[in-house]
Motif scaffolding. Structure first.
Motif, short mmCIF file in Angstrom:
data_model
loop_
_atom_site.label_atom_id
_atom_site.label_comp_id
_atom_site.label_asym_id
_atom_site.label_seq_id
_atom_site.Cartn_x
_atom_site.Cartn_y
_atom_site.Cartn_z
N GLU A 274 54.64 28.92 51.17
CA GLU A 274 53.64 29.88 51.65
C GLU A 274 52.21 29.46 51.34
OE1 GLU A 274 54.75 33.57 49.83
OE2 GLU A 274 55.95 34.17 51.56
N PHE A 275 52.00 28.78 50.22
CA PHE A 275 50.63 28.39 49.88
C PHE A 275 50.08 27.31 50.81
CE2 PHE A 275 53.25 25.79 46.99
CZ PHE A 275 52.74 24.52 47.20
N HIS A 276 50.93 26.75 51.68
CA HIS A 276 50.48 25.80 52.69
C HIS A 276 50.04 26.52 53.98
CE1 HIS A 276 53.46 22.99 50.57
NE2 HIS A 276 52.27 22.47 50.35
N MET B 134 49.37 45.16 49.83
CA MET B 134 49.30 43.72 49.86
C MET B 134 50.00 43.16 48.61
SD MET B 134 45.97 41.24 49.83
CE MET B 134 45.51 41.43 51.54
N THR B 135 50.96 42.27 48.82
CA THR B 135 51.65 41.61 47.72
C THR B 135 50.94 40.31 47.40
OG1 THR B 135 53.73 42.53 48.51
CG2 THR B 135 53.87 40.71 46.96
N GLU B 136 50.53 40.18 46.16
CA GLU B 136 49.83 38.95 45.76
C GLU B 136 50.79 37.98 45.10
OE1 GLU B 136 46.13 39.18 43.85
OE2 GLU B 136 45.51 40.97 44.94
N ARG B 137 50.50 36.72 45.28
CA ARG B 137 51.27 35.66 44.67
C ARG B 137 50.30 34.76 43.92
NH1 ARG B 137 53.72 37.44 49.15
NH2 ARG B 137 55.90 37.06 49.57
N SER B 138 50.82 33.97 42.99
CA SER B 138 49.95 33.02 42.29
C SER B 138 50.70 31.71 42.11
CB SER B 138 49.50 33.58 40.94
OG SER B 138 50.60 33.69 40.08
N ARG B 139 49.93 30.70 41.84
CA ARG B 139 50.49 29.37 41.65
C ARG B 139 49.64 28.63 40.65
NH1 ARG B 139 49.68 24.35 44.69
NH2 ARG B 139 51.49 23.08 44.32
N THR B 140 50.28 27.91 39.74
CA THR B 140 49.58 27.10 38.76
C THR B 140 50.16 25.70 38.81
OG1 THR B 140 49.32 29.04 37.36
CG2 THR B 140 49.01 26.89 36.32
#
Length: 164
Positions: free
Chosen positions: A66-68, A1-7
């Protein structure tokens, strides 16, 4: 699983709200669109931008990310609804005098096409159809760059007059 982050960061919504009460709706929204006043936190959270304002009409844009996404790989319907509700409500707000606000009484959303990151920038335009003393009706249309309809909504807003 590839994780992403957003700030992301946002401005104090109380300060912007106090300015909303001091200015006519059109003037207030023009200041937000021009960056003279900060956007509300929901705009920062979703990445939506108020790009045009006129009396009775506003437009927002958003670049789907993608975060949507919902679990099936397209933009969550709540994002559509947030854009449509914002455009309809701000269109009504653009017609109000200083000290007067509005709030959504209802929102009827119709989804037409899925939205993904491949859709590109989407635009949501809200327009007032009827403005009475206590309520207003607005429509909003969400389209892609080619003008294809993605979703539409109608909203009834309660106009909250300034207290004397």
């Amino acid at each position: 699983m590839t994780e992403r982050s957003r700030t992301f960061t946002w401005s104090d919504p109380g300060q912007t709200a106090s300015k909303a009460r001091e200015r006519a709706g059109l003037d207030f929204l023009e200041a937000v669109a021009a960056g003279e006043l900060p956007a509300p936190p929901i705009a920062d959270a979703l990445g939506m931008r108020l790009v045009s304002v006129d009396s009775g009409s506003v437009a927002f844009t958003l670049d789907p990310a993608e975060f949507h996404y919902n679990p099936i790989g397209s933009v969550h319907g709540g994002v559509h609804a947030t854009l449509l509700d914002s455009a309809a409500g701000c269109a009504v707000h653009s017609t109000l005098p200083a000290g007067t606000g509005c709030t959504s009484l209802d929102l009827a959303v119709r989804f037409v096409r899925p939205i993904t990151t491949d859709t590109g920038t989407i635009t949501c335009v809200g327009t007032v159809v009827h403005r009475g003393r206590r309520t207003a009706i607005a429509e909003a249309r969400l389209v892609d760059g080619a003008g294809r309809l993605l979703a539409t909504a109608t909203s009834t807003c309660l106009i909250q007059e300034a207290k004397s």
